[in-house]
Design a protein around this motif. Sequence first.
Motif, PDB file in Angstrom:
ATOM      1  N   PHE A 156      -0.407   1.746  -4.180  1.00 46.37           N
ATOM      2  CA  PHE A 156      -1.880   1.572  -3.256  1.00 46.37           C
ATOM      3  C   PHE A 156      -2.949   1.751  -3.859  1.00 46.37           C
ATOM      4  CE2 PHE A 156       1.911   3.385  -0.401  1.00 46.37           C
ATOM      5  CZ  PHE A 156       2.298   2.113   0.131  1.00 46.37           C
ATOM      6  N   GLU A 157      -3.016   2.681  -4.991  1.00 44.74           N
ATOM      7  CA  GLU A 157      -4.204   2.843  -5.496  1.00 44.74           C
ATOM      8  C   GLU A 157      -4.724   1.539  -6.523  1.00 44.74           C
ATOM      9  OE1 GLU A 157      -6.148   6.135  -8.919  1.00 44.74           O
ATOM     10  OE2 GLU A 157      -3.941   5.491  -8.815  1.00 44.74           O
ATOM     11  N   ALA A 158      -3.522   0.837  -6.990  1.00 47.47           N
ATOM     12  CA  ALA A 158      -4.009  -0.424  -7.502  1.00 47.47           C
ATOM     13  C   ALA A 158      -4.550  -1.338  -6.448  1.00 47.47           C
ATOM     14  CB  ALA A 158      -2.734  -0.966  -8.406  1.00 47.47           C
ATOM     15  N   VAL A 159      -3.691  -1.507  -5.469  1.00 45.61           N
ATOM     16  CA  VAL A 159      -4.320  -2.418  -4.456  1.00 45.61           C
ATOM     17  C   VAL A 159      -5.640  -2.247  -3.895  1.00 45.61           C
ATOM     18  CG1 VAL A 159      -3.875  -3.237  -2.169  1.00 45.61           C
ATOM     19  CG2 VAL A 159      -1.814  -2.711  -3.521  1.00 45.61           C
ATOM     20  N   ALA A 160      -5.903  -0.783  -3.878  1.00 48.32           N
ATOM     21  CA  ALA A 160      -7.411  -0.606  -3.573  1.00 48.32           C
ATOM     22  C   ALA A 160      -8.145  -0.875  -4.456  1.00 48.32           C
ATOM     23  CB  ALA A 160      -7.316   0.981  -3.029  1.00 48.32           C
ATOM     24  N   TYR A 161      -7.764  -0.710  -5.667  1.00 44.38           N
ATOM     25  CA  TYR A 161      -8.777  -1.005  -6.876  1.00 44.38           C
ATOM     26  C   TYR A 161      -8.984  -2.608  -6.977  1.00 44.38           C
ATOM     27  CZ  TYR A 161     -10.021  -1.313 -11.831  1.00 44.38           C
ATOM     28  OH  TYR A 161     -10.725  -1.793 -12.952  1.00 44.38           O
ATOM     29  N   ALA A 162      -7.930  -3.223  -6.968  1.00 42.60           N
ATOM     30  CA  ALA A 162      -7.781  -4.895  -6.760  1.00 42.60           C
ATOM     31  C   ALA A 162      -8.922  -5.411  -5.740  1.00 42.60           C
ATOM     32  CB  ALA A 162      -6.654  -5.475  -6.765  1.00 42.60           C
ATOM     33  N   LYS A 163      -8.603  -4.693  -4.546  1.00 43.29           N
ATOM     34  CA  LYS A 163      -9.466  -5.002  -3.351  1.00 43.29           C
ATOM     35  C   LYS A 163     -10.980  -4.844  -3.621  1.00 43.29           C
ATOM     36  CE  LYS A 163     -10.755  -5.905   1.086  1.00 43.29           C
ATOM     37  NZ  LYS A 163     -10.945  -7.371   1.454  1.00 43.29           N
ATOM     38  N   LEU A 172       0.569  -2.892   2.765  1.00 45.84           N
ATOM     39  CA  LEU A 172      -0.231  -3.136   1.688  1.00 45.84           C
ATOM     40  C   LEU A 172      -1.571  -3.794   2.292  1.00 45.84           C
ATOM     41  CD1 LEU A 172       2.235  -5.081  -0.717  1.00 45.84           C
ATOM     42  CD2 LEU A 172       1.181  -2.897  -0.944  1.00 45.84           C
ATOM     43  N   GLY A 173      -1.587  -4.276   3.503  1.00 49.39           N
ATOM     44  CA  GLY A 173      -2.586  -4.583   4.103  1.00 49.39           C
ATOM     45  C   GLY A 173      -3.666  -3.634   4.534  1.00 49.39           C
ATOM     46  N   LYS A 174      -3.058  -2.302   4.450  1.00 47.82           N
ATOM     47  CA  LYS A 174      -3.649  -1.274   5.001  1.00 47.82           C
ATOM     48  C   LYS A 174      -5.012  -0.932   3.840  1.00 47.82           C
ATOM     49  CE  LYS A 174      -1.947   2.348   6.579  1.00 47.82           C
ATOM     50  NZ  LYS A 174      -0.835   3.576   6.755  1.00 47.82           N
ATOM     51  N   TYR A 175      -4.537  -1.324   2.660  1.00 48.92           N
ATOM     52  CA  TYR A 175      -5.350  -1.044   1.656  1.00 48.92           C
ATOM     53  C   TYR A 175      -6.224  -2.365   0.820  1.00 48.92           C
ATOM     54  CZ  TYR A 175      -2.426   3.105   1.777  1.00 48.92           C
ATOM     55  OH  TYR A 175      -1.819   4.065   2.350  1.00 48.92           O
ATOM     56  N   GLY A 176      -5.956  -3.482   1.757  1.00 51.56           N
ATOM     57  CA  GLY A 176      -7.005  -4.630   1.558  1.00 51.56           C
ATOM     58  C   GLY A 176      -6.172  -5.950   0.935  1.00 51.56           C
ATOM     59  N   ALA A 177      -4.701  -5.840   0.742  1.00 51.86           N
ATOM     60  CA  ALA A 177      -4.139  -7.326   0.713  1.00 51.86           C
ATOM     61  C   ALA A 177      -4.019  -7.979   1.927  1.00 51.86           C
ATOM     62  CB  ALA A 177      -2.743  -6.756   0.005  1.00 51.86           C
ATOM     63  N   SER A 178      -4.585  -9.328   1.786  1.00 54.05           N
ATOM     64  CA  SER A 178      -4.399 -10.162   2.808  1.00 54.05           C
ATOM     65  C   SER A 178      -3.277 -11.221   2.766  1.00 54.05           C
ATOM     66  CB  SER A 178      -5.709 -11.079   3.141  1.00 54.05           C
ATOM     67  OG  SER A 178      -6.018 -11.855   2.006  1.00 54.05           O
ATOM     68  N   VAL A 235      -6.675   6.321  -3.787  1.00 59.24           N
ATOM     69  CA  VAL A 235      -6.340   5.374  -2.815  1.00 59.24           C
ATOM     70  C   VAL A 235      -7.340   5.491  -1.472  1.00 59.24           C
ATOM     71  CG1 VAL A 235      -4.557   5.193  -1.069  1.00 59.24           C
ATOM     72  CG2 VAL A 235      -3.724   6.172  -3.222  1.00 59.24           C
ATOM     73  N   LYS A 236      -7.708   4.189  -1.381  1.00 63.56           N
ATOM     74  CA  LYS A 236      -8.849   4.045  -0.523  1.00 63.56           C
ATOM     75  C   LYS A 236      -8.492   2.801   0.527  1.00 63.56           C
ATOM     76  CE  LYS A 236     -12.240   5.343  -3.910  1.00 63.56           C
ATOM     77  NZ  LYS A 236     -13.264   5.017  -4.661  1.00 63.56           N
ATOM     78  N   GLU A 237      -8.379   3.118   1.662  1.00 63.56           N
ATOM     79  CA  GLU A 237      -7.963   2.152   2.758  1.00 63.56           C
ATOM     80  C   GLU A 237      -8.825   1.124   3.171  1.00 63.56           C
ATOM     81  OE1 GLU A 237      -6.274   3.935   6.353  1.00 63.56           O
ATOM     82  OE2 GLU A 237      -4.958   5.144   5.270  1.00 63.56           O
ATOM     83  N   SER A 238      -8.595  -0.044   3.512  1.00 65.23           N
ATOM     84  CA  SER A 238      -9.563  -1.135   3.782  1.00 65.23           C
ATOM     85  C   SER A 238      -8.948  -2.067   4.433  1.00 65.23           C
ATOM     86  CB  SER A 238     -10.238  -1.820   2.560  1.00 65.23           C
ATOM     87  OG  SER A 238     -10.923  -2.682   2.641  1.00 65.23           O
TER      88      SER A 238
END
Length: 323
Positions: free
Chosen positions: A19-26, A52-58, A163-166
Amino acid sequence: MSVLVYVEQVDGKFKKSVFEAVAYAKAIADTKGTNLTAISIGNVGENELKELGKYGASKVLNVTNDQLKNFVNQAYASVIAEAAKKETADVVVLSNSFSGKGLAPRVAVKLEAGLVDGAVELPKLDAGTFSVKKNAFSGKAFAITELTSAIKVIALNPNAFGVKESPVDVVIETFAPELKSTDLAAIVKEIVRATDKISLPDAELVVSAGRGLKGPENWGMIEELAGLLGAATACSKPVSDADWRPHSEHVGQTGIAISPNLYIAIGISGAIQHLAGVSSSKVIVVINKDPEAPFFKVADYGIVGDAFEVVPQLIEALKAHKG
Protein backbone atom coordinates in the motif's frame (compact mmCIF):
# COMPACT_ATOMS: atom_id res chain seq x y z
CA MET A 1 2.40 7.65 -20.62
CA SER A 2 1.33 6.18 -17.27
CA VAL A 3 2.74 4.84 -14.02
CA LEU A 4 2.78 1.11 -13.16
CA VAL A 5 3.25 -0.35 -9.67
CA TYR A 6 3.93 -4.01 -8.89
CA VAL A 7 1.95 -5.21 -5.86
CA GLU A 8 3.55 -8.20 -4.17
CA GLN A 9 1.14 -10.66 -2.55
CA VAL A 10 1.82 -13.17 0.21
CA ASP A 11 -0.68 -16.01 0.47
CA GLY A 12 -3.25 -13.91 -1.38
CA LYS A 13 -2.85 -10.86 0.84
CA PHE A 14 -1.06 -7.52 0.48
CA LYS A 15 1.32 -6.22 3.14
CA LYS A 16 1.62 -2.63 4.33
CA SER A 17 4.68 -2.09 2.09
CA VAL A 18 2.46 -2.74 -0.96
CA PHE A 19 0.00 0.00 0.00
CA GLU A 20 2.97 2.29 0.64
CA ALA A 21 4.34 1.57 -2.86
CA VAL A 22 0.90 2.22 -4.39
CA ALA A 23 0.58 5.54 -2.52
CA TYR A 24 4.08 6.52 -3.66
CA ALA A 25 3.30 5.60 -7.27
CA LYS A 26 0.02 7.52 -7.08
CA ALA A 27 1.90 10.65 -5.93
CA ILE A 28 4.22 10.30 -8.95
CA ALA A 29 1.24 9.81 -11.28
CA ASP A 30 -0.45 12.94 -9.89
CA THR A 31 2.73 14.96 -10.40
CA LYS A 32 2.88 13.77 -14.01
CA GLY A 33 -0.86 14.24 -14.54
CA THR A 34 -1.43 10.60 -15.52
CA ASN A 35 -3.08 7.40 -14.28
CA LEU A 36 -1.82 4.65 -12.02
CA THR A 37 -2.10 0.95 -12.87
CA ALA A 38 -1.18 -1.90 -10.51
CA ILE A 39 0.00 -5.35 -11.60
CA SER A 40 -0.80 -8.27 -9.30
CA ILE A 41 0.62 -11.76 -9.91
CA GLY A 42 -0.81 -14.78 -8.09
CA ASN A 43 -4.11 -15.82 -6.58
CA VAL A 44 -5.57 -12.71 -4.97
CA GLY A 45 -9.27 -12.24 -4.22
CA GLU A 46 -11.32 -9.50 -5.84
CA ASN A 47 -11.95 -7.68 -2.56
CA GLU A 48 -8.22 -7.57 -1.83
CA LEU A 49 -7.53 -6.21 -5.31
CA LYS A 50 -10.21 -3.54 -4.92
CA GLU A 51 -8.44 -2.41 -1.74
CA LEU A 52 -5.70 -0.99 -4.00
CA GLY A 53 -8.15 1.65 -5.19
CA LYS A 54 -8.11 3.16 -1.70
CA TYR A 55 -4.49 4.17 -2.28
CA GLY A 56 -4.84 5.46 -5.82
CA ALA A 57 -4.75 2.57 -8.32
CA SER A 58 -7.47 3.16 -10.92
CA LYS A 59 -6.75 -0.11 -12.74
CA VAL A 60 -5.43 -3.51 -11.60
CA LEU A 61 -3.99 -6.03 -14.06
CA ASN A 62 -4.65 -9.42 -12.47
CA VAL A 63 -2.41 -12.36 -13.47
CA THR A 64 -3.63 -15.76 -12.23
CA ASN A 65 -1.45 -18.22 -14.16
CA ASP A 66 -1.04 -21.37 -12.02
CA GLN A 67 2.64 -21.54 -12.99
CA LEU A 68 3.10 -18.18 -11.27
CA LYS A 69 1.34 -19.09 -8.04
CA ASN A 70 4.70 -18.87 -6.25
CA PHE A 71 7.33 -16.21 -6.86
CA VAL A 72 9.64 -16.88 -9.84
CA ASN A 73 12.05 -13.99 -10.37
CA GLN A 74 12.63 -14.27 -14.13
CA ALA A 75 8.99 -14.96 -14.96
CA TYR A 76 7.62 -12.21 -12.71
CA ALA A 77 10.06 -9.71 -14.23
CA SER A 78 8.86 -10.63 -17.73
CA VAL A 79 5.21 -10.20 -16.71
CA ILE A 80 5.87 -6.79 -15.14
CA ALA A 81 7.81 -5.65 -18.21
CA GLU A 82 4.99 -6.78 -20.52
CA ALA A 83 2.46 -4.97 -18.35
CA ALA A 84 4.57 -1.79 -18.57
CA LYS A 85 4.60 -2.06 -22.36
CA LYS A 86 0.85 -2.70 -22.49
CA GLU A 87 0.12 0.36 -20.35
CA THR A 88 2.84 2.47 -22.05
CA ALA A 89 4.23 3.13 -18.57
CA ASP A 90 7.27 5.35 -18.38
CA VAL A 91 7.64 4.88 -14.59
CA VAL A 92 7.55 1.47 -12.87
CA VAL A 93 7.48 1.32 -9.06
CA LEU A 94 8.24 -1.66 -6.82
CA SER A 95 8.80 -2.07 -3.11
CA ASN A 96 12.49 -2.58 -2.30
CA SER A 97 11.63 -5.83 -0.50
CA PHE A 98 13.53 -9.11 -0.69
CA SER A 99 11.81 -10.04 -3.96
CA GLY A 100 11.74 -6.44 -5.20
CA LYS A 101 15.53 -6.22 -4.99
CA GLY A 102 15.75 -9.11 -7.42
CA LEU A 103 12.95 -7.94 -9.69
CA ALA A 104 13.83 -4.26 -10.14
CA PRO A 105 17.12 -4.72 -12.06
CA ARG A 106 15.62 -7.46 -14.25
CA VAL A 107 12.64 -5.28 -15.13
CA ALA A 108 14.95 -2.35 -15.86
CA VAL A 109 17.04 -4.44 -18.26
CA LYS A 110 13.96 -5.75 -20.08
CA LEU A 111 12.64 -2.22 -20.52
CA GLU A 112 16.05 -0.62 -21.19
CA ALA A 113 15.22 1.63 -18.26
CA GLY A 114 17.19 3.60 -15.70
CA LEU A 115 17.01 2.20 -12.15
CA VAL A 116 16.99 3.70 -8.66
CA ASP A 117 16.85 1.17 -5.84
CA GLY A 118 16.45 2.15 -2.21
CA ALA A 119 14.50 5.34 -2.98
CA VAL A 120 13.50 7.33 0.11
CA GLU A 121 11.69 10.34 -1.39
CA LEU A 122 9.45 11.27 -4.29
CA PRO A 123 11.28 12.10 -7.53
CA LYS A 124 12.07 15.74 -8.26
CA LEU A 125 10.79 16.77 -11.69
CA ASP A 126 12.41 20.12 -12.45
CA ALA A 127 12.97 21.58 -15.91
CA GLY A 128 12.70 18.20 -17.58
CA THR A 129 14.99 16.38 -15.13
CA PHE A 130 13.96 13.34 -13.10
CA SER A 131 16.05 12.84 -9.94
CA VAL A 132 15.49 10.55 -6.96
CA LYS A 133 17.02 10.56 -3.48
CA LYS A 134 18.20 7.10 -2.36
CA ASN A 135 20.24 5.40 0.33
CA ALA A 136 23.95 4.94 -0.45
CA PHE A 137 26.95 3.27 1.19
CA SER A 138 24.79 0.79 3.11
CA GLY A 139 22.57 3.53 4.49
CA LYS A 140 25.40 5.77 5.74
CA ALA A 141 24.73 8.47 3.12
CA PHE A 142 22.23 9.62 0.54
CA ALA A 143 22.69 9.97 -3.20
CA ILE A 144 20.68 11.99 -5.70
CA THR A 145 20.36 9.94 -8.89
CA GLU A 146 19.18 11.60 -12.09
CA LEU A 147 17.50 9.28 -14.58
CA THR A 148 17.73 10.34 -18.21
CA SER A 149 16.23 7.22 -19.80
CA ALA A 150 12.77 7.26 -21.37
CA ILE A 151 11.55 4.65 -18.85
CA LYS A 152 12.40 4.72 -15.15
CA VAL A 153 12.25 1.92 -12.57
CA ILE A 154 12.11 2.88 -8.88
CA ALA A 155 12.35 0.50 -5.91
CA LEU A 156 11.00 2.23 -2.79
CA ASN A 157 12.47 1.46 0.64
CA PRO A 158 9.80 0.19 3.08
CA ASN A 159 8.73 2.80 5.67
CA ALA A 160 10.27 5.62 3.59
CA PHE A 161 7.07 7.25 2.30
CA GLY A 162 4.19 6.08 4.49
CA VAL A 163 0.77 4.74 3.63
CA LYS A 164 -1.45 7.55 2.31
CA GLU A 165 -5.00 7.08 1.12
CA SER A 166 -6.16 8.61 -2.16
CA PRO A 167 -9.40 6.75 -3.02
CA VAL A 168 -10.38 6.24 -6.65
CA ASP A 169 -12.70 3.86 -8.51
CA VAL A 170 -10.76 0.79 -9.53
CA VAL A 171 -11.22 -1.49 -12.54
CA ILE A 172 -9.89 -5.06 -12.39
CA GLU A 173 -8.70 -6.48 -15.71
CA THR A 174 -7.42 -9.99 -16.42
CA PHE A 175 -3.93 -9.97 -17.88
CA ALA A 176 -2.44 -13.11 -19.46
CA PRO A 177 0.94 -12.39 -21.07
CA GLU A 178 2.68 -15.13 -23.02
CA LEU A 179 5.62 -16.62 -21.12
CA LYS A 180 8.79 -18.00 -22.69
CA SER A 181 10.18 -21.39 -21.69
CA THR A 182 13.28 -19.62 -20.33
CA ASP A 183 11.07 -17.63 -17.95
CA LEU A 184 9.99 -20.87 -16.30
CA ALA A 185 13.33 -22.68 -16.28
CA ALA A 186 13.15 -22.66 -12.49
CA ILE A 187 9.87 -23.32 -10.70
CA VAL A 188 9.23 -22.75 -6.98
CA LYS A 189 6.99 -25.57 -5.78
CA GLU A 190 6.47 -24.42 -2.21
CA ILE A 191 7.29 -21.50 0.07
CA VAL A 192 7.17 -22.02 3.84
CA ARG A 193 6.82 -18.84 5.86
CA ALA A 194 6.77 -18.05 9.55
CA THR A 195 3.18 -16.81 9.82
CA ASP A 196 3.15 -15.97 13.53
CA LYS A 197 5.67 -13.13 13.37
CA ILE A 198 5.76 -9.56 12.11
CA SER A 199 7.78 -9.37 8.90
CA LEU A 200 11.10 -7.62 9.57
CA PRO A 201 11.27 -5.60 6.31
CA ASP A 202 7.75 -4.27 6.91
CA ALA A 203 8.03 -3.73 10.66
CA GLU A 204 7.70 -0.18 11.98
CA LEU A 205 9.11 -1.20 15.38
CA VAL A 206 11.97 -3.66 15.91
CA VAL A 207 13.50 -4.95 19.14
CA SER A 208 16.91 -6.52 18.53
CA ALA A 209 19.50 -8.13 20.78
CA GLY A 210 23.06 -9.41 20.61
CA ARG A 211 25.61 -11.39 22.55
CA GLY A 212 24.98 -9.22 25.58
CA LEU A 213 21.99 -11.48 26.27
CA LYS A 214 24.54 -14.24 27.13
CA GLY A 215 22.42 -17.10 25.78
CA PRO A 216 19.18 -18.13 24.04
CA GLU A 217 17.54 -18.88 27.38
CA ASN A 218 17.38 -15.13 28.09
CA TRP A 219 15.41 -14.18 24.99
CA GLY A 220 12.09 -14.33 26.79
CA MET A 221 12.34 -10.71 27.95
CA ILE A 222 13.16 -9.55 24.40
CA GLU A 223 10.07 -11.27 23.04
CA GLU A 224 7.96 -9.91 25.89
CA LEU A 225 9.16 -6.35 25.24
CA ALA A 226 8.52 -6.76 21.51
CA GLY A 227 5.06 -8.15 22.21
CA LEU A 228 4.12 -5.17 24.38
CA LEU A 229 5.30 -2.77 21.67
CA GLY A 230 3.80 -4.72 18.76
CA ALA A 231 7.32 -4.99 17.35
CA ALA A 232 9.26 -7.56 15.35
CA THR A 233 12.26 -9.28 16.93
CA ALA A 234 15.74 -9.29 15.39
CA CYS A 235 19.32 -10.18 16.30
CA SER A 236 22.96 -9.58 15.41
CA LYS A 237 25.01 -11.94 13.21
CA PRO A 238 26.97 -13.64 16.05
CA VAL A 239 23.66 -14.54 17.67
CA SER A 240 22.25 -16.20 14.55
CA ASP A 241 25.62 -17.88 13.83
CA ALA A 242 25.51 -19.40 17.32
CA ASP A 243 21.95 -20.65 16.62
CA TRP A 244 20.54 -18.68 19.52
CA ARG A 245 18.02 -17.22 17.08
CA PRO A 246 16.93 -18.17 13.54
CA HIS A 247 18.87 -16.68 10.63
CA SER A 248 15.63 -15.06 9.43
CA GLU A 249 16.03 -12.58 12.33
CA HIS A 250 19.60 -11.56 11.46
CA VAL A 251 19.75 -7.89 10.51
CA GLY A 252 22.86 -6.22 9.12
CA GLN A 253 24.96 -6.00 5.98
CA THR A 254 24.95 -9.77 5.46
CA GLY A 255 21.42 -10.22 6.79
CA ILE A 256 18.23 -8.24 6.31
CA ALA A 257 18.44 -4.48 5.82
CA ILE A 258 15.61 -2.71 7.63
CA SER A 259 14.35 0.85 8.05
CA PRO A 260 11.81 0.87 10.88
CA ASN A 261 10.51 3.96 12.63
CA LEU A 262 12.06 2.69 15.88
CA TYR A 263 14.97 0.27 16.32
CA ILE A 264 15.88 -0.81 19.86
CA ALA A 265 19.31 -2.49 20.10
CA ILE A 266 19.95 -4.39 23.31
CA GLY A 267 23.38 -5.79 24.13
CA ILE A 268 24.72 -5.10 20.60
CA SER A 269 28.07 -3.32 20.35
CA GLY A 270 27.36 -1.86 16.91
CA ALA A 271 29.90 -3.33 14.51
CA ILE A 272 29.97 -1.57 11.15
CA GLN A 273 28.44 -4.62 9.42
CA HIS A 274 25.44 -4.46 11.75
CA LEU A 275 25.06 -0.69 11.41
CA ALA A 276 24.99 -1.01 7.63
CA GLY A 277 21.71 -2.88 7.83
CA VAL A 278 19.91 -0.71 10.40
CA SER A 279 21.23 2.84 9.95
CA SER A 280 18.16 3.81 7.90
CA SER A 281 16.01 3.49 11.02
CA LYS A 282 14.20 6.72 11.88
CA VAL A 283 15.03 6.47 15.62
CA ILE A 284 17.67 4.22 17.19
CA VAL A 285 17.67 3.40 20.91
CA VAL A 286 20.70 1.59 22.33
CA ILE A 287 20.90 -0.27 25.64
CA ASN A 288 24.43 -1.41 26.51
CA LYS A 289 26.49 -1.57 29.69
CA ASP A 290 29.64 -0.50 27.80
CA PRO A 291 29.64 3.32 27.49
CA GLU A 292 32.27 3.04 24.71
CA ALA A 293 30.12 0.79 22.50
CA PRO A 294 30.26 2.14 18.90
CA PHE A 295 26.45 1.97 18.66
CA PHE A 296 26.12 4.98 20.98
CA LYS A 297 27.77 7.18 18.32
CA VAL A 298 24.81 6.74 15.96
CA ALA A 299 22.05 6.33 18.55
CA ASP A 300 19.31 8.93 18.98
CA TYR A 301 18.84 7.75 22.56
CA GLY A 302 21.11 5.62 24.70
CA ILE A 303 20.93 3.89 28.07
CA VAL A 304 24.20 2.82 29.68
CA GLY A 305 23.17 -0.08 31.84
CA ASP A 306 22.84 -3.83 32.24
CA ALA A 307 20.16 -5.21 29.91
CA PHE A 308 19.04 -7.61 32.64
CA GLU A 309 18.18 -4.61 34.80
CA VAL A 310 17.00 -2.09 32.19
CA VAL A 311 14.75 -4.29 30.03
CA PRO A 312 12.62 -5.66 32.92
CA GLN A 313 12.06 -2.07 34.08
CA LEU A 314 10.96 -1.09 30.57
CA ILE A 315 8.57 -4.04 30.49
CA GLU A 316 7.04 -3.09 33.84
CA ALA A 317 6.71 0.56 32.75
CA LEU A 318 4.93 -0.48 29.54
CA LYS A 319 2.58 -2.79 31.46
CA ALA A 320 1.75 0.02 33.86
CA HIS A 321 1.15 2.40 30.94
CA LYS A 322 -1.12 -0.09 29.16
CA GLY A 323 -2.93 -0.83 32.40
